[in-house]
Design an enzyme around this catalytic site. Sequence first.
Site, short mmCIF file in Angstrom:
data_model
loop_
_atom_site.label_atom_id
_atom_site.label_comp_id
_atom_site.label_asym_id
_atom_site.label_seq_id
_atom_site.Cartn_x
_atom_site.Cartn_y
_atom_site.Cartn_z
N GLY A 87 0.79 -1.22 0.00
CA GLY A 87 0.00 0.00 0.00
C GLY A 87 0.83 1.27 0.00
O GLY A 87 2.06 1.25 0.11
N HIS A 88 0.13 2.40 -0.11
CA HIS A 88 0.79 3.69 -0.23
C HIS A 88 1.62 4.04 1.01
O HIS A 88 1.28 3.69 2.13
CB HIS A 88 -0.24 4.80 -0.50
CG HIS A 88 -1.28 4.95 0.58
ND1 HIS A 88 -2.49 4.33 0.52
CD2 HIS A 88 -1.27 5.65 1.73
CE1 HIS A 88 -3.19 4.65 1.58
NE2 HIS A 88 -2.47 5.44 2.34
#
Length: 364
Positions: free
Chosen positions: A240-241
Site C-alpha cells: 500500500g501507499h
Amino acid sequence: MKFAKPKKLSEIAQKTGAQLNSPEAGEVLVSGINTADTAESGDLVWAESKEAVEGLTGSPAAAAILPPASKGIAFPALVHPLPKLIFGMLIEEFIPVGLGDPSTSRIHPAAEIDPRAVIGGNVTIGAHTRVQAGAVIGNGCEIGENCMVAYNAVLNWGTRLGNRAIIHANAVLGTDGFGYVQKPVDGDPTTWESLKVPHAGCVIVEDDVEIGACVCIDRGLLQPTVIGKGTKIDNLVQIGHNCRIGPHNIIVGQVGFSGSITTGKNVIAAGQAGVADHSDIGDRAILMAGVKLAGKIPADSKLIGYPPMERSLFFRWATTLQDIVLVPKILRAAIESDNFDAFRQRLAETKMPERWFRLLGGMK
C-alpha cells in the site's frame, strides 16, 4: 510539493470552497502543500488528527487545513468538514496529464527497448536495461542500468528504479493509493459515499530489487513508497501507499501490506501474511504464513496465527486447544463404556493424538 508560484490563502479558499478562520488568514502566502509531520517553511499542511493539530505549535508551516472543531486555534487556516478532501483538490495540481512527449526521453544507446513497449515523456533509461513488449513506462520515470521491465509491466508516472532491478510481467508500480474521504450522501444521511483523494507521491525501487509477476505497489500520498535495496518480492503481492520496505526483505506470494507500514532489514513475510496500516516491523522479524498483525513488532520476532503469537507459544496453544476439545469425548467414552476394553476401543475411534495414549497408560 511546491506551487509554481506562491498563493494567497484567500485564493485557495475561493477555489476549494473552504472557509478562512480569520480575515487576516486570507493574506497569508503559501508556497506548497505538505503533511503536518513533514512540514517545511511556507507550506500549507493537512492537519486533521488531534496529534497533527497539536503539532502546529512551533511548526514551520505557514497555514493549515483544519476541521471545524479546531478553527479557533491561533494559526492561519482553511476550515472545512472534510480537510483531506480539500488537500486532495490541491494535490491534483501536481499530477501530470498523459504520457508526455517521448522525444523528451533520454534512453541510453545500450538499452534494449522493444518497439511494442510504450515510453512516455521525460523518461530516463540506463545502459543495458531491457524493456519488453507491452511494457508501459510513464511520464518522468527513471530506470537505472542493467534493469529488466518484463512483458506488460506498468511503471506509472514518476516511478524510479535503481540499478539491476527486475520487474516481472504484469506488475504495476505507482497506481494511486487506496485513499478516500467519506461523507453522507445528499438527502440520505444513512448512506455514505467515498470521494477519491488523488496521490502525488511516487514509488522508489532501490538497487538489486526483484518484483514478481502481478505485484501492485501504490504510490504515496505526497511522500514516496520505497522498496529497499536487495528486497525480493514474490508474485501477487500488494504493498500500500507510503510503505517503506527495508533492505533485503523477502516478501512471499499473496502477502498484503496496508498503507504506511515500515519494515526493518532482513524481514521475511511468508505467504498470505497480512499487516495493518501504520505497523512498524523490526529487523529480522519473521511473519509466518497466514499471520495477521498490527502495531509495533519487535526485532527478531517469529509470529504466526491470529491473534499473532510467537511460533513456540502458538504450537503449545494449538496443542492445548486440541486437548480441551478432546476432554468431553474422553469423559463421554468413560461414562458410556461397560469395561476398560470398551473404553480403550472408544478412545481409539476418536483418533486421539499419540501423546494421549501415553498419558493414559500406554494403551496404544
